[in-house]
Design a protein around this motif. Structure first.
Motif, PDB file in Angstrom:
ATOM      1  N   PRO A  24     -26.293  45.468 -95.210  1.00  0.00           N
ATOM      2  CA  PRO A  24     -26.072  44.196 -95.918  1.00  0.00           C
ATOM      3  C   PRO A  24     -24.854  43.423 -95.417  1.00  0.00           C
ATOM      4  N   ALA A  25     -23.751  44.133 -95.124  1.00  0.00           N
ATOM      5  CA  ALA A  25     -22.529  43.434 -94.702  1.00  0.00           C
ATOM      6  C   ALA A  25     -22.761  42.734 -93.369  1.00  0.00           C
ATOM      7  N   ARG A  26     -23.369  43.473 -92.453  1.00  0.00           N
ATOM      8  CA  ARG A  26     -23.626  42.919 -91.126  1.00  0.00           C
ATOM      9  C   ARG A  26     -24.650  41.778 -91.213  1.00  0.00           C
ATOM     10  N   THR A  27     -25.618  41.951 -92.091  1.00  0.00           N
ATOM     11  CA  THR A  27     -26.619  40.900 -92.280  1.00  0.00           C
ATOM     12  C   THR A  27     -25.940  39.610 -92.727  1.00  0.00           C
ATOM     13  N   ARG A  28     -24.995  39.764 -93.650  1.00  0.00           N
ATOM     14  CA  ARG A  28     -24.268  38.579 -94.136  1.00  0.00           C
ATOM     15  C   ARG A  28     -23.438  37.956 -93.025  1.00  0.00           C
ATOM     16  N   ALA A  29     -22.776  38.817 -92.261  1.00  0.00           N
ATOM     17  CA  ALA A  29     -21.935  38.299 -91.176  1.00  0.00           C
ATOM     18  C   ALA A  29     -22.779  37.554 -90.147  1.00  0.00           C
ATOM     19  N   TYR A 154     -19.930  37.120 -77.086  1.00  0.00           N
ATOM     20  CA  TYR A 154     -20.693  36.183 -77.909  1.00  0.00           C
ATOM     21  C   TYR A 154     -19.771  35.209 -78.623  1.00  0.00           C
ATOM     22  N   PRO A 155     -20.250  34.024 -78.876  1.00  0.00           N
ATOM     23  CA  PRO A 155     -19.455  33.091 -79.680  1.00  0.00           C
ATOM     24  C   PRO A 155     -19.361  33.640 -81.099  1.00  0.00           C
ATOM     25  N   LEU A 156     -18.175  33.642 -81.666  1.00  0.00           N
ATOM     26  CA  LEU A 156     -18.020  34.299 -82.961  1.00  0.00           C
ATOM     27  C   LEU A 156     -17.813  33.353 -84.135  1.00  0.00           C
ATOM     28  N   ARG A 157     -17.237  32.255 -83.888  1.00  0.00           N
ATOM     29  CA  ARG A 157     -16.947  31.294 -84.964  1.00  0.00           C
ATOM     30  C   ARG A 157     -16.314  31.971 -86.182  1.00  0.00           C
ATOM     31  N   GLU A 158     -16.758  31.570 -87.375  1.00  0.00           N
ATOM     32  CA  GLU A 158     -16.011  32.029 -88.546  1.00  0.00           C
ATOM     33  C   GLU A 158     -16.528  33.353 -89.112  1.00  0.00           C
ATOM     34  N   ALA A 159     -17.482  33.960 -88.390  1.00  0.00           N
ATOM     35  CA  ALA A 159     -18.059  35.182 -88.932  1.00  0.00           C
ATOM     36  C   ALA A 159     -17.007  36.274 -89.081  1.00  0.00           C
ATOM     37  N   ALA A 160     -16.623  36.501 -90.299  1.00  0.00           N
ATOM     38  CA  ALA A 160     -15.558  37.474 -90.527  1.00  0.00           C
ATOM     39  C   ALA A 160     -16.090  38.883 -90.319  1.00  0.00           C
ATOM     40  N   GLY A 161     -15.268  39.713 -89.730  1.00  0.00           N
ATOM     41  CA  GLY A 161     -15.599  41.122 -89.629  1.00  0.00           C
ATOM     42  C   GLY A 161     -16.678  41.450 -88.620  1.00  0.00           C
ATOM     43  N   LEU A 162     -16.901  40.590 -87.664  1.00  0.00           N
ATOM     44  CA  LEU A 162     -17.925  40.867 -86.662  1.00  0.00           C
ATOM     45  C   LEU A 162     -17.316  40.584 -85.310  1.00  0.00           C
ATOM     46  N   ASN A 163     -17.364  41.539 -84.394  1.00  0.00           N
ATOM     47  CA  ASN A 163     -16.885  41.192 -83.072  1.00  0.00           C
ATOM     48  C   ASN A 163     -18.027  41.192 -82.069  1.00  0.00           C
TER      49      ASN A 163
END
Ligand code: ATP
Length: 721
Positions: A24-29, A154-163
């Motif tokens: 779920p967390a990754r899905t949200r990110a 990858y472009p990351l933008r504001e996605a928190a907690g995802l590298n």
């Protein structure tokens, strides 16, 4: 390998949460990055790559060289310095040695570097500092998995907690779970063009084996994007053709005896149509004579004489006993079109004997009227009644024209002046509505004021045929364009303007007003107008025109300018399109760096419309690379198509295509400026395919994919795309 085979269109329905390892967390990110389906994920492409095949062991990094190092960060800390400058230092370590990384003026680095757990790729120049090797302000990119020699970032933008490596892992998971994506592009086509199948193409674009495979993958995916879009556009076009039975306008101005009205009209023109105008007219006349509905784009550089071509098209409709409507994007433009078309038609001194089916028994000249938001109610009612009764041949107006009251006795042609606004949705809404109103579809002619690069036109207007007016009317001279960078050079510009006025000519001074709806901006132009009146242009007769003036006031100023009661018109970009005063020979554009290339070219197009030598001064002290490129291009070229290509390269497609790029037809990989040949290929193959199989009955997978990407509904597609 045994594995799951999946259809590409199914990927657009499968959620990323169905992948192993995506909770779920990754899905949200991922959702924060706009990635919701597996298709979104496999088409979320790396921004760039780190090529680890060229990496150097830290111990072998030689001072003076630019290298890529991969290692772990240790000991990140802030070092106190004299003078209060922030210095963050860390060590980069691998099995061969270590090197110091120094970051100046980047306080956030201390925490960032301390938080990195995996390896990082560091790129920069190796220097010697106090006999130790060091890199100053290097680029640092985290990399986790060793997926290959070339690691995607990858472009990351504001996605928190995802590298980046989290994304890479999720993408890799897709390729683990599925052994194949069922391709939608015919394999023969791929073979012919030397492209990878879609599975390999996507895989290699994420995790390239080497630079060469990455390039083939890029080309393959770019072709896919373009091909799918072109098939959709070709289908749209073919379906429209099959569905709509258009009025057959049998009048052709160049076929003697077939069109008295037109022959008379052309005979009384004060000039001969140019070859470019003639061939555009011939293409249009051919389309209009056929029972297929015309959907044609008319392109031409500034001053190429588009108005005449559109008027002839309208007269072809009128000659055949039908009506024509011209829709402009703004009131100012509608008024201008109305004026110039009335003049053209009036100058032709149409004989009373001209008759058409519409007005059998009551010979009369062509009638034309204007309908905009500011047309008084009574007049509007009368005009609508005339249109319904067939007593009015041509109506010019804004979109305000189209509401439920509007009905035509027999509408034969819709001319849409889109300027550079690309109002696709309006265009389709308009023709749809009109088509519904009567049995047969009217022909459509779309005009753009600004040249569009060919590949862009094929994408934005891919469902239309294109006519280009080649060349300009005879006697035109190049507008001498100069970039005035200093106050002194600006003075030269104003002196030249005064000199030209002294010998009876006129000019424009354009002030950059970005948003004419704000009072502040309008005040700025007014102040500049007053300043000029006291300073550079003292003693001259000045006029002021901007968007906030009432229509009547604007009209009055324009009339005075045309009548030479005004020497210099101080203006905003309201004069950008359509204004046609051949006696004006000087244009001074203040703060020219605030305008785009297309706009500057349009503005400049207001001079050089007569036989006299004309001048355009771009005032700008700004010295940035972008200004340099833009203003330099204008100085160097006066060919709108060349400038449009430069613009496309400078600004990237998004901006050039405007709203049309915002939707799902967004090109993620293909570039309209760099993939020209690919656009042509895609279009050619798409059209050939649709010619054989319009409803894609024999290409069910392709049909399913188009449906998944673009939906079913034509209007919906045009609106969204
Ligand atoms: N064949 C021709 N010979 C001479 N002059 C022409 C010819 N055709 C058009 N013109 C004149 O050229 C000028 C430009 O024509 P027009 O206004 O139609 O250009 P346009 O293509 O609409 O350009 P813009 O986008 O700059 O308004 C007008 O003054 C028009 O009268």
């Amino acid at each position: 390998m045994v594995g799951v085979v999946v259809r590409l269109d199914e990927l657009t329905r499968l959620r990323v949460s169905e992948l192993a390892g995506v909770g779920p967390a990754r899905t949200r990110a991922l959702a924060a990055l706009g990635v919701e389906t597996i298709y979104d994920l496999v088409t979320y492409f790396p921004r760039r790559y780190v090529d680890r095949s060229r990496e150097v062991p830290i111990g072998e990094a030689v001072p003076g060289e630019q290298v890529l190092l991969v290692g772990r960060v240790m000991d990140a800390r802030r070092i106190p310095t004299r003078g209060g400058r922030v210095l963050v230092e860390a060590q980069l370590v691998d099995s061969s040695g270590k090197i110091t990384l120094a970051f100046f003026g980047q306080p956030y680095r201390a925490k960032q570097l301390a938080n990195i757990t995996g390896e990082v790729a560091v790129f920069g120049r190796v220097e010697l500092f106090r006999r130790r090797r060091q890199m100053n302000n290097p680029l640092v990119d985290p990399i986790g998995d060793k997926t290959g020699a070339i690691v995607p970032l990858y472009p990351l933008r504001e996605a928190a907690g995802l590298n980046s490596s989290d994304i890479a892992r999720a993408v890799a998971q897709v390729f683990n779970e599925y052994a194949e994506f069922v391709d939608v592009v015919p394999p023969s086509l791929r073979g012919h063009l030397g492209l990878y199948d879609i599975y390999q193409a996507l895989w290699q674009l994420h995790f390239p084996t080497n630079e060469q495979t990455r390039q083939v993958a890029r080309k393959s995916v770019a072709f896919d994007e373009l091909f799918l879009l072109q098939v959709k556009l070709a289908q749209l076009r073919a379906e429209r053709e099959a569905r709509a039975v258009a009025t057959e306008h049998d009048a052709n101005p160049f076929v003697p005896g077939s069109a008295r009205l037109l022959e008379e009209f052309l005979a009384h023109l004060p000039y001969e149509p140019t070859d470019g105008q003639r061939s555009a007219i011939a293409e249009i006349a051919r389309d209009m004579a056929s029972p297929r509905a015309m959907h044609r784009l008319l392109q031409g550089d500034v001053g190429s004489g588009k108005t005449l071509v559109s008027v002839v098209a309208m007269l072809i409709a009128v000659q055949s006993g039908h009506q024509a409507v011209l829709v402009a994007p703004t009131e100012v433009l509608a008024e201008q079109h109305h004026r110039s078309i009335s003049t053209l038609v009036a100058e032709a001194r149409l004989p009373d004997s001209v008759t058409g089916r519409l007005f059998e028994g009551s010979p009369r000249p062509v009638s034309i009227d204007l309908l905009t938001g500011s047309t008084p109610a009574a007049r509007r009612r009368r005009l609508l009644a005339d249109l319904r009764a067939g007593a009015l041949d041509i109506v010019v107006g804004t979109h305000a024209l189209f509401n439920d009251e509007l009905a035509f006795a027999s509408l034969g042609l819709v001319v849409v002046d889109e300027q550079h606004r690309f109002g696709v949705e309006q265009r389709s809404a308009l023709t749809d509505r009109v088509t519904v109103d009567q049995g047969s579809a009217p022909d459509t002619l779309v005009m753009t004021a600004t040249p569009i690069p060919r590949t862009a036109a094929m994408t934005v207007y891919g469902d239309l045929d294109v006519s280009v007016i080649e060349g300009l009317p005879p006697g035109r001279q190049r507008v001498e364009t100069r970039w005035a960078r200093t106050a002194l050079e600006a003075q030269v510009a104003f002196t030249l303007l005064r000199d030209e006025v002294a010998v009876g000519r006129q000019g424009y001074v354009v002030c950059p007003v970005v948003d004419e709806s704000t009072k502040l901006q309008v005040r700025a132009v007014t102040e500049e107008f007053e300043r000029l009146q006291q300073a550079e242009l003292k003693g001259l007769r000045l006029g002021l025109i901007h968007g906030k003036l009432s229509s009547a006031a604007k009209d009055e100023v324009m009339r005075d300018f045309r009548d030479r009661a005004i020497d210099v018109l101080v203006a905003t970009t309201v004069i950008e399109v359509g204004v046609d005063v051949p006696n004006a020979t000087v244009m001074i554009i203040e703060d020219a760096d605030r305008f785009g290339i297309a706009q500057l070219h349009q503005l400049r197009g207001r001079v050089g419309r007569g036989a006299d030598k004309s001048y355009c001064y771009l005032l700008s002290e700004v010295d940035t690379a972008v200004a340099e490129a833009r203003l330099g291009a204008l100085v160097a070229s006066d060919d709108g198509f060349v400038l449009a290509e430069i613009d496309l390269e400078l600004r990237g497609e998004g901006t050039v295509l405007g709203g049309r790029q915002a939707g799902r037809t967004d090109l993620k990989v293909a570039s309209l400026s760099h993939d020209r040949d690919l656009v042509l290929e895609a279009r050619q193959h798409a059209r050939a395919l649709i010619a054989q199989d319009r409803s894609l009955e024999h290409h069910p997978r392709l049909r399913a994919m188009l449906q998944a990407l673009f939906g079913d509904d034509e209007a919906d597609f045009l609106l969204r795309s």
